[in-house]
Design a protein around this motif. Structure first.
Motif, PDB file in Angstrom:
ATOM      1  N   PRO A   1      50.697  41.766  -4.981  1.00  0.00           N
ATOM      2  CA  PRO A   1      52.156  41.590  -4.894  1.00  0.00           C
ATOM      3  C   PRO A   1      52.521  40.402  -4.019  1.00  0.00           C
ATOM      4  N   LEU A   2      53.338  39.534  -4.561  1.00  0.00           N
ATOM      5  CA  LEU A   2      53.599  38.249  -3.926  1.00  0.00           C
ATOM      6  C   LEU A   2      54.234  38.389  -2.550  1.00  0.00           C
ATOM      7  N   ILE A   3      55.083  39.395  -2.366  1.00  0.00           N
ATOM      8  CA  ILE A   3      55.691  39.582  -1.056  1.00  0.00           C
ATOM      9  C   ILE A   3      54.615  39.906  -0.024  1.00  0.00           C
ATOM     10  N   GLY A   4      53.618  40.684  -0.401  1.00  0.00           N
ATOM     11  CA  GLY A   4      52.518  40.977   0.504  1.00  0.00           C
ATOM     12  C   GLY A   4      51.737  39.725   0.859  1.00  0.00           C
ATOM     13  N   LEU A   5      51.474  38.867  -0.127  1.00  0.00           N
ATOM     14  CA  LEU A   5      50.746  37.634   0.147  1.00  0.00           C
ATOM     15  C   LEU A   5      51.532  36.734   1.095  1.00  0.00           C
ATOM     16  N   ALA A   6      52.847  36.646   0.867  1.00  0.00           N
ATOM     17  CA  ALA A   6      53.679  35.789   1.712  1.00  0.00           C
ATOM     18  C   ALA A   6      53.757  36.327   3.142  1.00  0.00           C
ATOM     19  N   VAL A   7      53.992  37.638   3.277  1.00  0.00           N
ATOM     20  CA  VAL A   7      54.102  38.222   4.612  1.00  0.00           C
ATOM     21  C   VAL A   7      52.753  38.208   5.313  1.00  0.00           C
TER      22      VAL A   7
ATOM     23  N   MET B   1      54.434  53.176 -13.371  1.00  0.00           N
ATOM     24  CA  MET B   1      53.369  52.622 -12.508  1.00  0.00           C
ATOM     25  C   MET B   1      53.299  53.440 -11.230  1.00  0.00           C
ATOM     26  N   PRO B   2      52.141  53.899 -10.825  1.00  0.00           N
ATOM     27  CA  PRO B   2      52.034  54.756  -9.649  1.00  0.00           C
ATOM     28  C   PRO B   2      52.433  54.045  -8.394  1.00  0.00           C
ATOM     29  N   GLU B   3      52.829  54.854  -7.404  1.00  0.00           N
ATOM     30  CA  GLU B   3      53.362  54.292  -6.167  1.00  0.00           C
ATOM     31  C   GLU B   3      52.362  53.388  -5.475  1.00  0.00           C
ATOM     32  N   ASP B   4      51.054  53.736  -5.601  1.00  0.00           N
ATOM     33  CA  ASP B   4      50.031  52.963  -4.908  1.00  0.00           C
ATOM     34  C   ASP B   4      49.357  51.983  -5.857  1.00  0.00           C
ATOM     35  N   ALA B   5      50.124  51.472  -6.831  1.00  0.00           N
ATOM     36  CA  ALA B   5      49.555  50.624  -7.862  1.00  0.00           C
ATOM     37  C   ALA B   5      49.015  49.331  -7.323  1.00  0.00           C
TER      38      ALA B   5
ATOM     39  N   THR C   1      54.865  49.241   0.386  1.00  0.00           N
ATOM     40  CA  THR C   1      56.102  48.528   0.732  1.00  0.00           C
ATOM     41  C   THR C   1      56.160  47.179   0.040  1.00  0.00           C
ATOM     42  N   PHE C   2      55.087  46.419   0.105  1.00  0.00           N
ATOM     43  CA  PHE C   2      55.076  45.095  -0.499  1.00  0.00           C
ATOM     44  C   PHE C   2      55.128  45.173  -2.025  1.00  0.00           C
ATOM     45  N   PHE C   3      54.531  46.218  -2.566  1.00  0.00           N
ATOM     46  CA  PHE C   3      54.604  46.421  -4.015  1.00  0.00           C
ATOM     47  C   PHE C   3      56.059  46.597  -4.456  1.00  0.00           C
ATOM     48  N   TRP C   4      56.776  47.499  -3.769  1.00  0.00           N
ATOM     49  CA  TRP C   4      58.146  47.787  -4.195  1.00  0.00           C
ATOM     50  C   TRP C   4      59.106  46.655  -3.845  1.00  0.00           C
ATOM     51  N   LEU C   5      58.843  45.950  -2.757  1.00  0.00           N
ATOM     52  CA  LEU C   5      59.666  44.770  -2.479  1.00  0.00           C
ATOM     53  C   LEU C   5      59.484  43.715  -3.570  1.00  0.00           C
ATOM     54  N   THR C   6      58.253  43.532  -4.017  1.00  0.00           N
ATOM     55  CA  THR C   6      58.003  42.575  -5.095  1.00  0.00           C
ATOM     56  C   THR C   6      58.675  43.033  -6.385  1.00  0.00           C
ATOM     57  N   VAL C   7      58.669  44.341  -6.636  1.00  0.00           N
ATOM     58  CA  VAL C   7      59.369  44.878  -7.801  1.00  0.00           C
ATOM     59  C   VAL C   7      60.864  44.556  -7.715  1.00  0.00           C
TER      60      VAL C   7
ATOM     61  N   ILE D   1      53.413  38.621 -12.591  1.00  0.00           N
ATOM     62  CA  ILE D   1      51.960  38.415 -12.679  1.00  0.00           C
ATOM     63  C   ILE D   1      51.280  38.894 -11.400  1.00  0.00           C
ATOM     64  N   SER D   2      51.916  38.614 -10.257  1.00  0.00           N
ATOM     65  CA  SER D   2      51.312  39.054  -8.991  1.00  0.00           C
ATOM     66  C   SER D   2      51.201  40.570  -8.937  1.00  0.00           C
ATOM     67  N   LEU D   3      52.152  41.269  -9.560  1.00  0.00           N
ATOM     68  CA  LEU D   3      52.071  42.726  -9.626  1.00  0.00           C
ATOM     69  C   LEU D   3      50.954  43.167 -10.566  1.00  0.00           C
ATOM     70  N   LEU D   4      50.844  42.478 -11.704  1.00  0.00           N
ATOM     71  CA  LEU D   4      49.851  42.861 -12.704  1.00  0.00           C
ATOM     72  C   LEU D   4      48.423  42.648 -12.206  1.00  0.00           C
TER      73      LEU D   4
END
Length: 258
Positions: A156-162, A1-5, A181-187, A149-152
């Motif tokens: 990304p759920l961490i982004g939504l929460a923050v 999955m690309p970094e900016d997915a 950042t939020f993508f990889w934290l969620t990962v 699911i939030s990634l798919l």
């Protein structure tokens, strides 16, 4: 999955509204829970303080660890089912009563008591000690699935929460650095729940109750705490106090994390 997915759906790609709405609601709930737990990047708390607060201090650590530890130790000694369950549930009841008597918030202790009771009920119903851990598997699967699911759906759920925490709900999605950042934290958080299931389920299937209980304890707070610290440091780097997009906490001077 690309970094900016997590940048958002490509033109013509599917973006299920129902899944996105569910992830946003879950993100708001998670953000609210994080604030109650002391995870508020707008404050000047140190990383150690935030992690300790998130675990609930000594009382929270004991409430999280002792019921499971008591079950493992008692079962290993007796090789019986009922006594370990009674001891584990009794400890959870004592923690809840102590909070009630001392007029402390009982949410965490009560949640632990309910989880312990459900787990014990399942084990008593099936008559198998390893089924005391089934409820924990369900919780790990639920949280892991929601995060995945939030990634798919590219939310990304961490982004939504923050974003909810920092009053930056629409803004973070327009910032590539925050999205990554939020993508990889969620990962990472998804990986935590997945790792627990990958390691623990084979032990459950093998009926290795003592090993399963021990591994569950080791993959609990010892993994949770470092991940909270990493998340906190990453979010603080994105939202220095007083920066644009950070929630006003009454002191606009930037702070360096200690």
């Amino acid at each position: 999955m690309p970094e900016d997915a997590s940048a958002g759906p490509a033109s013509g790609s599917a973006d299920p509204d129902s899944a996105a709405t569910a992830s946003e609601a879950f993100g708001a709930a998670l953000g609210s829970a994080a604030r109650r737990a002391g995870f508020d990047p707008a404050q000047a708390d140190s990383t150690g303080h935030v992690v300790w607060h998130a675990m609930g201090g000594w009382r929270g650590v004991l409430e999280s660890v002792l019921p499971g530890l008591a079950f493992v130790v008692t079962y290993t000694i007796t090789r019986q089912l009922v006594l370990p369950l009674v001891v584990s549930l009794g400890i959870a009841v004592v923690f809840t009563l102590v909070r009630l008597v001392s007029r402390q918030p009982v949410t965490a202790a009560l949640g632990g008591l309910v989880a312990t009771a459900i787990a014990a009920g399942i084990a008593l119903w099936t008559g198998r000690a390893q089924d005391n851990f089934l409820w924990g598997f369900f919780i790990d699967l639920l949280f892991g699935a929601v995060l995945l699911i939030s990634l798919l759906v590219r939310r990304p759920l961490i982004g939504l929460a923050v974003g909810w925490l920092m009053d930056d709900a629409p803004g973070w999605r327009e910032d590539p650095r925050k999205r990554r950042t939020f993508f990889w934290l969620t990962v990472l958080w998804t990986g935590l729940f997945a790792a627990r299931l990958i390691v623990e389920v084979p032990l459950y299937l093998a009926g290795a109750v003592t090993a399963l209980g021990t591994v569950k304890l080791l993959m609990g707070l010892p993994l949770f705490a470092p991940l909270v610290a990493v998340s906190w440091l990453a979010v603080r780097a994105l939202y220095p106090r007083g920066s644009r997009g950070a929630r006003d906490s009454g002191d606009s001077a930037p702070t360096t994390d200690r």
